[in-house]
Write an enzyme that holds these catalytic residues in place. Structure first.
Site, PDB file in Angstrom:
ATOM      1  N   LYS A  47      31.048  30.306  36.168  1.00  0.00           N
ATOM      2  CA  LYS A  47      32.085  29.721  37.022  1.00  0.00           C
ATOM      3  C   LYS A  47      31.476  28.727  38.010  1.00  0.00           C
ATOM      4  CE  LYS A  47      35.300  33.588  36.522  1.00  0.00           C
ATOM      5  NZ  LYS A  47      36.275  34.478  37.201  1.00  0.00           N
ATOM      6  N   TYR A  75      44.050  31.380  31.545  1.00  0.00           N
ATOM      7  CA  TYR A  75      44.495  32.460  32.426  1.00  0.00           C
ATOM      8  C   TYR A  75      46.017  32.638  32.352  1.00  0.00           C
ATOM      9  CZ  TYR A  75      39.859  32.864  34.657  1.00  0.00           C
ATOM     10  OH  TYR A  75      38.517  33.093  34.920  1.00  0.00           O
ATOM     11  N   PHE A 102      47.696  35.163  43.613  1.00  0.00           N
ATOM     12  CA  PHE A 102      46.378  34.561  43.835  1.00  0.00           C
ATOM     13  C   PHE A 102      46.082  33.409  42.878  1.00  0.00           C
ATOM     14  CE2 PHE A 102      45.769  38.200  40.947  1.00  0.00           C
ATOM     15  CZ  PHE A 102      45.123  37.587  39.874  1.00  0.00           C
ATOM     16  N   ARG A 130      30.551  41.973  27.580  1.00  0.00           N
ATOM     17  CA  ARG A 130      31.562  42.473  28.532  1.00  0.00           C
ATOM     18  C   ARG A 130      30.986  43.615  29.388  1.00  0.00           C
ATOM     19  NH1 ARG A 130      36.143  40.279  30.792  1.00  0.00           N
ATOM     20  NH2 ARG A 130      37.543  41.958  31.335  1.00  0.00           N
ATOM     21  N   THR A 147      35.789  43.561  37.264  1.00  0.00           N
ATOM     22  CA  THR A 147      36.273  42.275  37.781  1.00  0.00           C
ATOM     23  C   THR A 147      35.881  42.059  39.243  1.00  0.00           C
ATOM     24  OG1 THR A 147      38.149  42.382  36.240  1.00  0.00           O
ATOM     25  CG2 THR A 147      38.356  40.877  38.122  1.00  0.00           C
ATOM     26  N   ARG A 200      27.938  40.999  37.519  1.00  0.00           N
ATOM     27  CA  ARG A 200      28.774  40.943  38.722  1.00  0.00           C
ATOM     28  C   ARG A 200      28.257  41.914  39.787  1.00  0.00           C
ATOM     29  NH1 ARG A 200      34.563  40.670  35.501  1.00  0.00           N
ATOM     30  NH2 ARG A 200      34.729  38.389  35.351  1.00  0.00           N
ATOM     31  N   ASN A 215      33.582  35.844  41.045  1.00  0.00           N
ATOM     32  CA  ASN A 215      32.824  36.885  40.352  1.00  0.00           C
ATOM     33  C   ASN A 215      31.909  36.334  39.260  1.00  0.00           C
ATOM     34  OD1 ASN A 215      34.800  36.217  38.581  1.00  0.00           O
ATOM     35  ND2 ASN A 215      35.760  38.223  38.502  1.00  0.00           N
ATOM     36  N   HIS A 265      33.090  34.380  33.531  1.00  0.00           N
ATOM     37  CA  HIS A 265      34.151  34.853  32.645  1.00  0.00           C
ATOM     38  C   HIS A 265      33.508  35.272  31.333  1.00  0.00           C
ATOM     39  CE1 HIS A 265      37.703  35.100  30.140  1.00  0.00           C
ATOM     40  NE2 HIS A 265      36.964  34.479  29.221  1.00  0.00           N
ATOM     41  N   GLU A 270      39.488  32.002  22.594  1.00  0.00           N
ATOM     42  CA  GLU A 270      38.870  31.302  23.728  1.00  0.00           C
ATOM     43  C   GLU A 270      37.802  30.312  23.259  1.00  0.00           C
ATOM     44  OE1 GLU A 270      37.541  34.419  26.350  1.00  0.00           O
ATOM     45  OE2 GLU A 270      39.570  34.795  27.085  1.00  0.00           O
TER      46      GLU A 270
HETATM   47  N1  UDP Z   1      41.261  37.469  39.725  1.00  0.00           N
HETATM   48  C1  UDP Z   1      41.535  37.392  41.091  1.00  0.00           C
HETATM   49  N2  UDP Z   1      42.195  38.434  41.692  1.00  0.00           N
HETATM   50  C2  UDP Z   1      42.615  39.525  40.990  1.00  0.00           C
HETATM   51  C3  UDP Z   1      42.342  39.584  39.600  1.00  0.00           C
HETATM   52  C4  UDP Z   1      41.672  38.545  39.002  1.00  0.00           C
HETATM   53  O1  UDP Z   1      41.189  36.424  41.735  1.00  0.00           O
HETATM   54  O2  UDP Z   1      43.216  40.436  41.575  1.00  0.00           O
HETATM   55  C5  UDP Z   1      40.532  36.362  39.070  1.00  0.00           C
HETATM   56  C6  UDP Z   1      39.039  36.704  38.896  1.00  0.00           C
HETATM   57  O3  UDP Z   1      38.281  35.516  39.073  1.00  0.00           O
HETATM   58  C7  UDP Z   1      39.014  37.163  37.450  1.00  0.00           C
HETATM   59  C8  UDP Z   1      40.040  36.240  36.801  1.00  0.00           C
HETATM   60  O4  UDP Z   1      41.064  36.115  37.792  1.00  0.00           O
HETATM   61  O5  UDP Z   1      37.722  37.034  36.871  1.00  0.00           O
HETATM   62  C9  UDP Z   1      40.605  36.757  35.500  1.00  0.00           C
HETATM   63  O6  UDP Z   1      41.170  38.027  35.721  1.00  0.00           O
HETATM   64  P1  UDP Z   1      41.016  39.179  34.647  1.00  0.00           P
HETATM   65  O7  UDP Z   1      41.917  40.286  35.046  1.00  0.00           O
HETATM   66  O8  UDP Z   1      41.154  38.625  33.277  1.00  0.00           O
HETATM   67  O9  UDP Z   1      39.509  39.714  34.914  1.00  0.00           O
HETATM   68  P2  UDP Z   1      38.144  39.502  34.094  1.00  0.00           P
HETATM   69  O10 UDP Z   1      38.492  39.544  32.636  1.00  0.00           O
HETATM   70  O11 UDP Z   1      37.558  38.186  34.519  1.00  0.00           O
HETATM   71  O12 UDP Z   1      37.281  40.677  34.520  1.00  0.00           O
HETATM   72 MG    MG Z   2      39.925  38.533  31.585  1.00  0.00          MG
END
Ligand code: UDP
Ligand code: MG
Length: 154
Positions: free
Chosen positions: A10, A50, A58, A86, A92, A103, A113, A116, A127
Protein backbone atom coordinates in the site's frame (compact mmCIF):
# COMPACT_ATOMS: atom_id res chain seq x y z
CA UNK A 1 -1.43 -27.14 -5.54
CA UNK A 2 0.71 -24.39 -7.01
CA UNK A 3 -1.21 -21.12 -6.80
CA UNK A 4 -0.63 -17.47 -7.57
CA UNK A 5 -1.72 -14.66 -5.28
CA UNK A 6 -1.79 -10.85 -5.37
CA UNK A 7 0.13 -8.72 -2.89
CA UNK A 8 -0.29 -4.95 -2.98
CA UNK A 9 2.20 -2.91 -1.00
CA UNK A 10 0.00 0.00 0.00
CA UNK A 11 1.07 3.65 -0.41
CA UNK A 12 2.12 4.00 3.24
CA UNK A 13 4.52 1.08 2.80
CA UNK A 14 6.38 2.93 0.08
CA UNK A 15 6.25 6.22 2.02
CA UNK A 16 7.60 4.56 5.16
CA UNK A 17 10.44 2.86 3.31
CA UNK A 18 9.20 -0.63 4.18
CA UNK A 19 8.76 -2.02 0.66
CA UNK A 20 12.05 -3.89 0.53
CA UNK A 21 11.58 -5.34 3.98
CA UNK A 22 8.12 -6.69 3.18
CA UNK A 23 9.15 -8.10 -0.20
CA UNK A 24 12.06 -9.78 1.55
CA UNK A 25 9.70 -11.65 3.88
CA UNK A 26 7.93 -13.30 0.94
CA UNK A 27 11.23 -14.07 -0.82
CA UNK A 28 12.72 -15.65 2.28
CA UNK A 29 9.59 -17.70 2.87
CA UNK A 30 10.26 -19.45 -0.43
CA UNK A 31 7.55 -17.91 -2.56
CA UNK A 32 8.45 -17.13 -6.15
CA UNK A 33 7.97 -13.61 -7.52
CA UNK A 34 6.44 -13.83 -11.00
CA UNK A 35 5.18 -10.27 -11.62
CA UNK A 36 5.79 -6.83 -10.13
CA UNK A 37 5.04 -3.24 -11.09
CA UNK A 38 4.33 0.17 -9.61
CA UNK A 39 1.04 1.94 -10.21
CA UNK A 40 -0.99 4.85 -8.99
CA UNK A 41 -4.40 3.43 -8.14
CA UNK A 42 -7.52 5.35 -9.13
CA UNK A 43 -10.87 5.67 -7.35
CA UNK A 44 -12.38 3.74 -10.28
CA UNK A 45 -10.23 0.63 -9.90
CA UNK A 46 -10.52 0.82 -6.11
CA UNK A 47 -14.32 0.74 -6.37
CA UNK A 48 -13.91 -2.67 -8.06
CA UNK A 49 -11.14 -3.94 -5.81
CA UNK A 50 -12.95 -2.84 -2.63
CA UNK A 51 -16.52 -3.35 -3.94
CA UNK A 52 -17.43 -5.08 -0.66
CA UNK A 53 -16.63 -1.85 1.25
CA UNK A 54 -17.94 1.02 -0.89
CA UNK A 55 -20.92 1.63 1.40
CA UNK A 56 -18.90 1.65 4.60
CA UNK A 57 -18.40 5.00 6.39
CA UNK A 58 -14.60 4.69 6.23
CA UNK A 59 -14.54 4.12 2.46
CA UNK A 60 -13.64 7.76 1.50
CA UNK A 61 -10.66 7.62 3.87
CA UNK A 62 -9.65 4.26 2.41
CA UNK A 63 -9.65 5.73 -1.11
CA UNK A 64 -7.68 8.75 0.09
CA UNK A 65 -5.12 6.44 1.67
CA UNK A 66 -4.84 4.10 -1.31
CA UNK A 67 -4.35 6.97 -3.80
CA UNK A 68 -1.94 9.05 -1.70
CA UNK A 69 1.21 7.61 -3.31
CA UNK A 70 2.01 4.77 -5.72
CA UNK A 71 1.56 1.13 -4.79
CA UNK A 72 3.65 -1.89 -5.71
CA UNK A 73 1.60 -4.68 -7.25
CA UNK A 74 3.11 -8.14 -7.08
CA UNK A 75 2.23 -11.73 -7.87
CA UNK A 76 3.74 -14.57 -5.84
CA UNK A 77 3.65 -18.25 -6.73
CA UNK A 78 3.97 -21.35 -4.63
CA UNK A 79 2.22 -24.39 -3.18
CA UNK A 80 -0.92 -23.10 -1.42
CA UNK A 81 0.39 -19.56 -1.98
CA UNK A 82 -2.95 -17.85 -1.30
CA UNK A 83 -3.33 -19.29 2.20
CA UNK A 84 0.37 -19.02 3.02
CA UNK A 85 0.48 -15.32 2.10
CA UNK A 86 -2.79 -14.57 3.85
CA UNK A 87 -1.52 -16.20 7.05
CA UNK A 88 1.72 -14.23 6.81
CA UNK A 89 -0.35 -11.04 6.42
CA UNK A 90 -2.16 -11.28 9.75
CA UNK A 91 -5.44 -9.76 10.92
CA UNK A 92 -6.81 -6.65 9.22
CA UNK A 93 -6.21 -4.43 12.24
CA UNK A 94 -2.45 -4.14 12.75
CA UNK A 95 -2.93 -3.63 16.48
CA UNK A 96 -4.58 -7.05 16.70
CA UNK A 97 -2.45 -8.89 14.15
CA UNK A 98 -0.34 -11.66 15.65
CA UNK A 99 3.30 -10.88 16.35
CA UNK A 100 5.42 -12.25 13.54
CA UNK A 101 2.82 -11.55 10.86
CA UNK A 102 3.63 -8.70 8.50
CA UNK A 103 0.83 -6.51 9.83
CA UNK A 104 1.73 -7.58 13.36
CA UNK A 105 5.32 -6.44 12.87
CA UNK A 106 4.95 -3.27 10.86
CA UNK A 107 1.72 -1.41 11.57
CA UNK A 108 -0.53 0.06 14.24
CA UNK A 109 -3.72 0.66 12.28
CA UNK A 110 -6.84 -0.97 10.91
CA UNK A 111 -6.64 1.07 7.74
CA UNK A 112 -2.92 1.74 7.32
CA UNK A 113 -2.12 -1.94 7.40
CA UNK A 114 0.79 -2.15 4.95
CA UNK A 115 -0.44 -4.73 2.45
CA UNK A 116 -3.39 -6.15 0.62
CA UNK A 117 -3.37 -9.90 0.01
CA UNK A 118 -5.96 -12.05 -1.77
CA UNK A 119 -8.27 -13.91 0.62
CA UNK A 120 -9.18 -16.98 -1.50
CA UNK A 121 -7.95 -18.73 -4.65
CA UNK A 122 -11.06 -17.53 -6.50
CA UNK A 123 -10.49 -13.90 -5.53
CA UNK A 124 -6.78 -14.20 -6.31
CA UNK A 125 -7.61 -15.04 -9.94
CA UNK A 126 -10.08 -12.13 -10.18
CA UNK A 127 -7.70 -9.66 -8.52
CA UNK A 128 -4.66 -10.70 -10.56
CA UNK A 129 -6.71 -10.27 -13.75
CA UNK A 130 -7.75 -6.82 -12.54
CA UNK A 131 -4.21 -5.53 -12.12
CA UNK A 132 -2.02 -7.58 -14.49
CA UNK A 133 -2.06 -8.51 -18.17
CA UNK A 134 -0.44 -11.69 -19.51
CA UNK A 135 2.70 -9.86 -20.66
CA UNK A 136 3.33 -8.61 -17.09
CA UNK A 137 4.19 -12.15 -15.96
CA UNK A 138 7.73 -13.49 -16.00
CA UNK A 139 7.46 -17.21 -15.18
CA UNK A 140 10.81 -18.79 -14.38
CA UNK A 141 12.29 -22.06 -13.14
CA UNK A 142 14.25 -21.65 -9.94
CA UNK A 143 17.41 -23.78 -9.70
CA UNK A 144 16.62 -24.02 -5.99
CA UNK A 145 13.10 -25.42 -6.46
CA UNK A 146 14.09 -28.81 -4.99
CA UNK A 147 15.21 -27.01 -1.84
CA UNK A 148 11.86 -25.28 -1.48
CA UNK A 149 9.54 -28.28 -1.95
CA UNK A 150 9.68 -32.03 -2.21
CA UNK A 151 8.45 -33.26 -5.62
CA UNK A 152 5.54 -35.09 -3.98
CA UNK A 153 4.14 -31.76 -2.72
CA UNK A 154 3.77 -30.28 -6.19
N1 UDP B 1 -10.50 -1.20 6.32
C1 UDP B 1 -10.67 -0.08 7.13
N2 UDP B 1 -11.51 -0.17 8.21
C2 UDP B 1 -12.20 -1.31 8.50
C3 UDP B 1 -12.02 -2.44 7.66
C4 UDP B 1 -11.18 -2.35 6.58
O1 UDP B 1 -10.08 0.96 6.89
O2 UDP B 1 -12.95 -1.34 9.48
C5 UDP B 1 -9.58 -1.12 5.16
C6 UDP B 1 -8.21 -1.75 5.49
O3 UDP B 1 -7.20 -1.00 4.83
C7 UDP B 1 -8.37 -3.12 4.88
C8 UDP B 1 -9.20 -2.83 3.63
O4 UDP B 1 -10.11 -1.81 4.06
O5 UDP B 1 -7.12 -3.72 4.56
C9 UDP B 1 -9.94 -4.02 3.08
O6 UDP B 1 -10.76 -4.56 4.09
P1 UDP B 1 -10.92 -6.13 4.25
O7 UDP B 1 -12.02 -6.37 5.21
O8 UDP B 1 -11.01 -6.77 2.91
O9 UDP B 1 -9.56 -6.55 5.01
P2 UDP B 1 -8.23 -7.29 4.49
O10 UDP B 1 -8.66 -8.34 3.51
O11 UDP B 1 -7.34 -6.24 3.88
O12 UDP B 1 -7.63 -7.88 5.75
MG1 MG C 1 -9.89 -8.21 1.88
Amino acid sequence: MIERTLVILKPATLVRGLAGEVISKFEKKGLKLVAMKMARLTPEILSQHYAHLVDRPFYPLLVESMTAAPVILSCWEGVDAVTVVREMTGATNGRKAAPGTIRGMYCMSGQENIIHTSDSPENAVIELDRFFVVSDYCPWDSPLARSINSPDEL
